[in-house]
Design an enzyme around this catalytic site. Structure first.
Site, short mmCIF file in Angstrom:
data_model
loop_
_atom_site.label_atom_id
_atom_site.label_comp_id
_atom_site.label_asym_id
_atom_site.label_seq_id
_atom_site.Cartn_x
_atom_site.Cartn_y
_atom_site.Cartn_z
N SER A 50 0.90 -1.26 -0.12
CA SER A 50 0.01 0.03 -0.08
C SER A 50 1.00 1.14 -0.07
O SER A 50 2.09 1.11 0.21
CB SER A 50 -0.94 0.09 1.25
OG SER A 50 -0.09 0.02 2.39
N ASP A 83 -0.93 -1.60 -3.93
CA ASP A 83 -2.31 -1.49 -3.59
C ASP A 83 -2.93 -0.16 -3.53
O ASP A 83 -2.21 0.78 -2.98
CB ASP A 83 -2.56 -2.14 -2.27
CG ASP A 83 -3.73 -2.63 -1.69
OD1 ASP A 83 -4.81 -2.67 -2.60
OD2 ASP A 83 -3.97 -2.73 -0.60
N HIS A 84 -4.14 0.01 -4.32
CA HIS A 84 -4.90 1.29 -4.13
C HIS A 84 -3.82 2.58 -4.44
O HIS A 84 -3.58 3.30 -3.81
CB HIS A 84 -5.36 1.47 -2.64
CG HIS A 84 -6.57 0.74 -2.48
ND1 HIS A 84 -7.75 0.91 -3.11
CD2 HIS A 84 -6.90 -0.40 -1.73
CE1 HIS A 84 -8.91 -0.03 -2.57
NE2 HIS A 84 -7.92 -0.82 -1.68
N HIS A 198 -12.70 -2.54 4.08
CA HIS A 198 -11.26 -2.85 4.81
C HIS A 198 -11.15 -2.81 6.46
O HIS A 198 -12.33 -2.45 6.69
CB HIS A 198 -10.03 -1.70 4.18
CG HIS A 198 -10.07 -1.76 2.85
ND1 HIS A 198 -10.33 -0.60 2.07
CD2 HIS A 198 -9.80 -2.68 1.79
CE1 HIS A 198 -9.95 -0.85 0.49
NE2 HIS A 198 -9.63 -2.12 0.77
N HIS A 232 -12.09 -6.95 -2.63
CA HIS A 232 -10.87 -6.40 -1.62
C HIS A 232 -11.70 -6.59 -0.26
O HIS A 232 -12.68 -7.12 -0.06
CB HIS A 232 -11.00 -4.77 -1.91
CG HIS A 232 -10.04 -4.08 -2.96
ND1 HIS A 232 -8.99 -3.47 -2.79
CD2 HIS A 232 -9.91 -4.76 -4.25
CE1 HIS A 232 -8.32 -3.22 -3.75
NE2 HIS A 232 -9.04 -4.00 -4.79
ZN LIG Z 1 -8.45 -2.58 -0.91
#
Ligand SMILES: [Zn+2]
Length: 357
Positions: A50, A83-84, A198, A232
């Protein structure tokens, strides 16, 4: 060379009907736990990083650590995934540091908080996909905003997540729009919104179809059989880990995650990448607490980290086995980025759509 693109890995998974867990890494301990599990069961891996992890561990540290993992585990194909990603620069700098895949999450604006409109999402995702594909890297897009169908709230996790109240239209990916989105952006994988979120607090009860909309997965897969779907927020938040955490001084309120059986059902309907972070964190943190409480004189960090790594390894191994990832690493020969770039240029990797009904 064991580094693989997301596209090649998920194409293999689709061909052989399995899913691949994407575990988040922030440090050596998590990375080694995943790799030990993968080696034990011969599973290819997705190591997902991330923006928060990149600022915690630093890009150069992560890049060299992953290079070391390739040397330590030459038989295991490793996909390194952003990620993202929130904007072009995040995705391009990831590729600069050896990532083979990026997520461009255009469902939110660059602040990673404000829900974006469809035109913005299409524009930025198509642009990043064109650039990534030019060098052979893969791209995951997201359509729909992650958040709870119970509360209508988005969720902030690791500095990422929608703020404020969202409508059901935003919280559930529209299947028709998904077809249009994939055609316009040419993403390799599509993250969909279906009620998962999340963090640890996904559901206030064991989820049913009202709050975990597996029907959305099935509907999108029917229209986009050739597109790899991504779930996700798919930790299961196992009860025994909640109990272990709380038995050793933790104060985690009762919560429910995504049952592994539901994920396996998703894998039967086109889900190829399953994002898991909370379960790994909880496995480690529960064991930190246990060591701290059982041996109050202990002060060697390794005495905390080793049992935590073992617990995370066991969890990862279980997911590799239950998602069907186990046993496939040895059959995969990673295709270099330069060859993937050539295939994109030739149009060989353009998305396929179901014939119109
Ligand atoms: Zn995610």
């Amino acid at each position: 060379m064991s580094r693989i693109t997301l596209r090649q890995l998920l194409d293999h998974a689709a061909e052989h009907d399995y899913g691949v867990p994407a575990f988040n890494i922030n440090n050596i301990e998590q990375a080694l736990a995943i790799m030990e599990a993968a080696e034990a069961v011969d599973a290819p891996v997705i190591l997902q990083v991330s923006r928060g992890a990149r600022s915690y561990a630093r890009d150069i540290m992560l890049a060299k650590m992953i290079a070391a993992l390739e040397e330590l585990y030459p038989a295991i194909p490793i996909c390194v995934h952003q990620d993202h990603g929130n904007e072009d620069a995040t995705c391009l700098s990831a590729i600069q540091h050896g990532f083979t895949s990026v997520m461009m999450d255009g469902s939110l604006k660059a602040d990673a908080k404000t829900p974006a409109d469809y035109a913005y999402n299409v524009g930025i995702t198509a642009r990043v996909a064109a650039m990534a594909h030019a060098v052979g890297a893969s791209v995951e897009g997201e359509l729909g905003v992650l958040g709870s169908l119970e509360t209508g709230q988005g969720e902030q996790e690791d500095g990422h997540g929608a703020e404020g109240t969202l409508s059901h239209d935003q919280l559930l990916t529209d299947p028709d729009q998904a077809v249009d989105f994939v055609a316009l952006t040419k993403v390799d994988a599509l993250a969909i919104a279906m009620g998962t979120s999340h963090g640890a607090y996904k559901f206030s009860r064991k989820p049913d179809g009202d709050i975990l909309a597996m029907r959305v997965v099935e509907e999108i897969h029917r229209r986009l059989p050739g597109v790899h779907l991504v779930m996700h927020g798919s930790s299961s938040v196992p009860q025994e880990l909640q109990d272990l955490f709380n038995a050793h001084g933790g104060e985690m309120p009762q919560t429910w995650g995504v049952p592994v059986d539901e994920i396996v059902r998703g894998i039967r309907h086109g889900v190829r990448k399953v994002n898991i972070d909370t379960d790994c964190r909880l496995a480690m943190a529960a064991h930190f607490r246990k060591v701290a409480q059982d041996n109050r004189a202990e002060f060697d960090p390794r005495k905390f980290l080793k049992p935590a790594m073992d617990a995370m390894r066991d969890l990862c191994r279980d997911r590799f086995e239950r998602f069907g990832t186990a046993g496939h690493a040895c059959a995969i020969k990673p295709v270099p980025l330069s060859e993937m770039a050539r295939r994109y240029r030739a149009g060989a990797l353009d998305p396929h759509f179901a014939a119109a009904a």
